[in-house]
Design a protein around this motif. Structure first.
Motif, PDB file in Angstrom:
ATOM      1  N   ARG A  89       0.859  -1.178   0.000  1.00  0.00           N
ATOM      2  CA  ARG A  89       0.000   0.000   0.000  1.00  0.00           C
ATOM      3  C   ARG A  89       0.896   1.229   0.000  1.00  0.00           C
ATOM      4  N   GLU A  91      -0.141   4.789   1.195  1.00  0.00           N
ATOM      5  CA  GLU A  91      -1.217   5.649   1.648  1.00  0.00           C
ATOM      6  C   GLU A  91      -0.750   7.096   1.690  1.00  0.00           C
ATOM      7  N   ASP A  93      -2.270  10.896   2.200  1.00  0.00           N
ATOM      8  CA  ASP A  93      -3.406  11.744   2.492  1.00  0.00           C
ATOM      9  C   ASP A  93      -4.703  10.919   2.555  1.00  0.00           C
ATOM     10  N   GLY A  94      -4.597   9.729   3.141  1.00  0.00           N
ATOM     11  CA  GLY A  94      -5.784   8.910   3.316  1.00  0.00           C
ATOM     12  C   GLY A  94      -6.168   8.003   2.146  1.00  0.00           C
ATOM     13  N   ARG A  95      -5.461   8.101   1.029  1.00  0.00           N
ATOM     14  CA  ARG A  95      -5.816   7.254  -0.117  1.00  0.00           C
ATOM     15  C   ARG A  95      -4.648   6.354  -0.508  1.00  0.00           C
ATOM     16  N   ASP A  96      -4.954   5.151  -0.975  1.00  0.00           N
ATOM     17  CA  ASP A  96      -3.901   4.231  -1.392  1.00  0.00           C
ATOM     18  C   ASP A  96      -3.556   4.467  -2.860  1.00  0.00           C
ATOM     19  N   LEU A  97      -2.424   5.096  -3.078  1.00  0.00           N
ATOM     20  CA  LEU A  97      -2.021   5.467  -4.447  1.00  0.00           C
ATOM     21  C   LEU A  97      -1.894   4.265  -5.371  1.00  0.00           C
ATOM     22  N   HIS A  99      -3.727   1.663  -5.567  1.00  0.00           N
ATOM     23  CA  HIS A  99      -4.994   1.088  -6.022  1.00  0.00           C
ATOM     24  C   HIS A  99      -6.015   2.166  -6.330  1.00  0.00           C
ATOM     25  N   LEU A 100      -5.539   3.230  -6.912  1.00  0.00           N
ATOM     26  CA  LEU A 100      -6.416   4.353  -7.217  1.00  0.00           C
ATOM     27  C   LEU A 100      -6.802   4.303  -8.694  1.00  0.00           C
ATOM     28  N   GLU A 104      -8.166   9.453 -11.032  1.00  0.00           N
ATOM     29  CA  GLU A 104      -7.973  10.067  -9.727  1.00  0.00           C
ATOM     30  C   GLU A 104      -6.486  10.289  -9.441  1.00  0.00           C
ATOM     31  N   ILE A 108      -4.076  13.879  -8.761  1.00  0.00           N
ATOM     32  CA  ILE A 108      -3.150  14.083  -7.640  1.00  0.00           C
ATOM     33  C   ILE A 108      -1.745  14.373  -8.143  1.00  0.00           C
TER      34      ILE A 108
END
Ligand SMILES: Nc1ncnc2c1ncn2[C@@H]1O[C@H](COP(=O)(O)OP(=O)(O)OP(=O)(O)O)[C@@H](O)[C@H]1O
Ligand SMILES: Nc1ncnc2c1ncn2[C@@H]1O[C@H](COP(=O)(O)OP(=O)(O)OP(=O)(O)O)[C@@H](O)[C@H]1O
Ligand code: SF4
Ligand SMILES: [Mg+2]
Ligand SMILES: [Mg+2]
Lengths: 351, 361
Positions: A89, A91, A93-97, A99-100, A104, A108
């Motif tokens: 993973r 992560e 800023d709260g998001r998993d880069l 699996h984006l 999206e 970023i």
């Protein structure tokens, strides 16, 4: 304390990350493994680290150890067809880069998350002026007029202290020196106020006096903007001058990590020690340099146990068989070596 | 006259590129402009400077791999520039070159044995049998297994290829080795192996070394005397210790201040005053070539060119103001203060690696 690791994962997959002990992380990479079609072993294997807001993590290691691949994975820039990412993973800023959805990630990238490369020529378009390229980078992420974007480009040129910025904006990449091009890259990367800047060997191609200027500039800008940085380098001098935290990489593993002071004053892993001993000192001459015998094993001949075991002067059968777990100390400094600390394991036995 | 005659000397050697008309048209590049230096027998002489300052051009002039625009090079008192091609070929056995890039300097279609044997064929009268033995011996001396002799360069790592290049350079029995960035392309740990090897070979073969590098730590470690180049000229020469402790030229000071040291907090990075880029050697600035970047430049520096002058203790410097300026050398720490445990670990590492050295290439 940690979840049971799935089978092919070596024990240090669960390396707790040092920054967890201090501030909350902006980027937290966990258990990242990366392989390519045609290579048996992962070229990046169970890598974990994190970066706190406003801090710099230096990823240091020799050629081919997986530094660039790690950063490209975070940016989503590895060739999708030939890359496998069996675990991990990232992560941010709260998001998993990792699996984006593509779209999206693209909003970023270049905005919250920016990257600069070693050779700026490869990332600048030779047929557009550098001013247009920065303005374009701004407009890709901001709904602003042409004029406002140009204005921003000019402002960025001033901030990275490019002399006669108005004139420089109208020049093409080939008209600029290596140091100027790297300033342009920094200006472009910072144009949208990213939270994290990944810099892959940003000064390696530069002369030492120009490198000093660029490093100083990056430090100043970081102070002003609070941007976090992942700085990739093979130069321990650059690490000492820029890092808050350090992760030492060898053959796809992080073998040691911790606060910069601890890494330099109290190195634990035999690879870190060998690397530091190999560097000629600027002080009085010291006779023979320490060396690390042999060379890095190729991915198709990666040892099963500790990946450093083929070159480590302390390796025994267990080291060759088992992957040493990453053991973290209270100070956020840890290493993956069965024999750490050496003075206890080796001397204790001998004496 | 003092002591022994230098093994190598240049007098006002100049190399300009381009500037011709017609086909050779192009801007005139002042690559080496002019340089006088001398290298003493048995020493390691280093040439340092930033990209494009003319180091490689100078190295090639020293071996007459290229023809100078003007000036002379003397090897053992003989003017190389006056030798015929045949005379020059004979002398080549004594002066050899080590290249920066171990990847491109070896013919990929030749086996290691052939590569190392080639200079033996050219420069000696050894029989096939003797050459075979000699190649094996040379490979061992540079830390390679003779069994590797039947492989091709691409089967070797960068460090091993550099060892092959060194074996090749040693084959003709040279007295003088010139290395153009011989370790720059190598990783830190492998670089240390090659630096140690060059040091050993220098003693074993009684060599004189000329090492070109942009890495001041490498130079500090390897050399006895140093020449600092800027835009085609030498701005300072000095014994290595005094150069680092008390650099006289503002450019040398700037170079030394710019090196990042592997000790957190050892330096105040704000200390570095050197501004601007290196000017183009097509249009070197008038007066002192360094004046556009020098923090100490005054009126005279813009107008009058400073020449190398003796500064005592075997030192030379080309700066109008050197005697009135502070000579700030390497101040502060150059390495991190280790914990007692770490001190022991470094010692153990050295002991252990020395114990099992010798075996592996
Ligand atoms: N697209 C790819 N396909 C296959 N193998 C790759 C690919 N990219 C990198 N590798 C391999 O992955 C390993 C790690 O490469 P990486 O570029 O991350 O090294 P690095 O640490 O950045 O080295 P350097 O200091 O030389 O830049 C190397 O063995 C490299 O050959
Ligand atoms: N064959 C050539 N034709 C034209 N210009 C040349 C030639 N060789 C070198 N130059 C120019 O001469 C100058 C000195 O080059 P040189 O290669 O000697 O520098 P250097 O100090 O070795 O640099 P680096 O550290 O990058 O190797 C440079 O401006 C270079 O572009
Ligand atoms: S001569 Fe002048 S410009 Fe040149 S180095 Fe000395 S003080 Fe600086
Ligand atoms: Mg890389
Ligand atoms: Mg060169």
């Amino acid at each position: 304390m940690f979840p049971e690791a799935a089978m092919p994962m070596p024990p240090h997959a669960n390396m707790p990350d040092p920054a967890a002990f201090a501030e909350p992380a902006l980027l937290r990479v966990e258990n990242l493994s990366i392989g390519f079609a045609g290579t048996a072993a992962n070229v990046v294997d169970s890598v974990s680290f994190s970066i706190a807001a406003g801090k710099t993590l230096c990823l240091v290691g020799e050629s081919g150890c997986g530094k660039s691949v790690t950063s490209l994975a975070i940016m989503g820039l590895l060739p999708p067809k030939s890359t496998r990412i069996p675990s991990g993973r990232a992560e941010f800023d709260g998001r998993d880069l990792l699996h984006l959805p593509r779209a999206e990630l693209e909003t970023i990238r270049g905005d919250r998350l920016a990257m600069i490369f070693q050779e700026p020529m490869t990332s600048l378009n030779p047929s557009f002026t550098v001013g247009d390229q920065i303005a374009e980078a701004v407009r890709r992420h901001r709904k602003v007029s042409h004029e406002a974007a140009r204005e921003r480009a000019l402002e960025m040129f001033r901030r990275v202290r490019i002399p006669s910025p108005e004139q420089r904006l109208r020049e093409y990449p080939y008209q600029l020196s290596g140091g100027m091009r790297q300033r342009v890259m920094i200006a472009m990367a910072l144009a949208n106020d990213p939270q994290l800047l990944i810099a892959d060997e940003p000064t390696t191609a530069l002369d030492v006096t120009i490198q000093a200027q660029i490093l100083e500039l990056m430090r100043e800008l970081q102070r002003e903007t609070g941007t976090s940085m992942l700085l990739i380098t093979h130069d321990l001098g650059v690490v000492a001058e820029t890092a808050d935290m350090v992760a030492v990489m060898y053959a796809g593993h992080i073998v040691e990590s911790g606060p910069v002071e601890a890494i330099f004053r109290d190195p634990q892993h035999p690879y870190t020690i060998g690397l530091m001993g190999s560097m000629p000192s600027l002080g009085a001459r010291t006779g023979r340099l320490a060396t690390i015998r042999g060379s890095v094993p190729p991915p198709q001949a990666m040892p099963a146990g500790c990946r450093f075991s083929t070159r480590c002067p302390f390796a025994d059968d267990r080291c060759r068989r088992e992957v040493p777990p990453f053991v973290l100390g209270a100070d956020g400094h840890g290493a993956a070596c069965f024999k750490a600390p050496l003075e206890i394991h080796i001397e204790g036995k001998a004496g | 006259m003092t002591a022994e005659a230098p093994i190598l000397e240049t007098r006002d050697i100049v190399k300009h590129f381009g500037g011709g008309t017609g086909l050779a048209a192009g801007p005139l590049v002042h690559a080496v402009d002019p340089i006088s230096l001398s290298v003493n027998r048995g020493e390691t002489f280093a040439i340092v400077g930033e990209s494009g300052c003319g180091k490689s051009t100078l190295a090639r002039l020293l071996l007459r791999l290229i023809e100078p625009t003007s000036g002379q090079v003397y090897y053992e008192g003989q003017d190389l520039t006056a030798l015929t091609p045949t005379q020059m070929r004979k002398l080549r056995a004594e002066m050899q070159f080590i290249f920066q890039d171990p990847f491109s300097s070896l013919n990929p279609r030749m086996k290691v044995r052939t590569l190392v044997e080639e200079p033996l064929l050219v420069h000696t009268r050894l029989s096939a049998r003797e050459r075979r033995t000699r190649v094996d011996e040379l490979l061992r001396q540079v830390g390679l297994r003779p069994e590797y002799a039947d492989r091709y360069p691409h089967e070797f790592s960068g460090g091993q290829r550099q060892r092959i290049g060194i074996a090749r350079a040693l084959a003709s029995g040279p007295k003088l080795l010139i290395g153009d960035e011989p370790v720059s392309a190598l990783d830190v740990s492998v670089r240390a192996q090659i630096i140690n090897l060059l040091d050993e070979l220098k003693g074993a073969f009684g060599l004189t070394l000329v090492i070109i590098s942009h890495d001041l730590a490498v130079i500090r470690h390897m050399s006895d005397r140093v020449a600092v180049m800027y835009l085609g000229q030498i701005v300072e020469t000095a014994p290595v210790e005094s150069l680092f402790e008390r650099p006289l030229h503002p450019y040398t000071q700037a170079l030394i201040q710019a090196i990042p040291v592997p000790a957190p907090g050892a330096r105040d990075p704000g200390d570095r005053k050197l501004r601007g880029d290196i000017p183009s050697p097509v249009a070197p600035p008038p007066g002192c070539r360094f004046h556009t970047r020098c923090p100490h430049a005054v009126e005279i520096c813009h107008q009058k060119e400073p020449f190398l002058e003796a500064a005592g203790e075997g030192r030379f410097v080309a700066c109008h103001r050197w005697s009135e300026l502070p000579h700030r050398g390497l101040t502060g720490k150059v390495g991190a203060a280790l914990t007692p445990g770490a001190e022991r670990r470094f010692a153990l590492y050295r002991e252990r690696s020395a114990a099992d050295a010798g075996g592996s290439p």
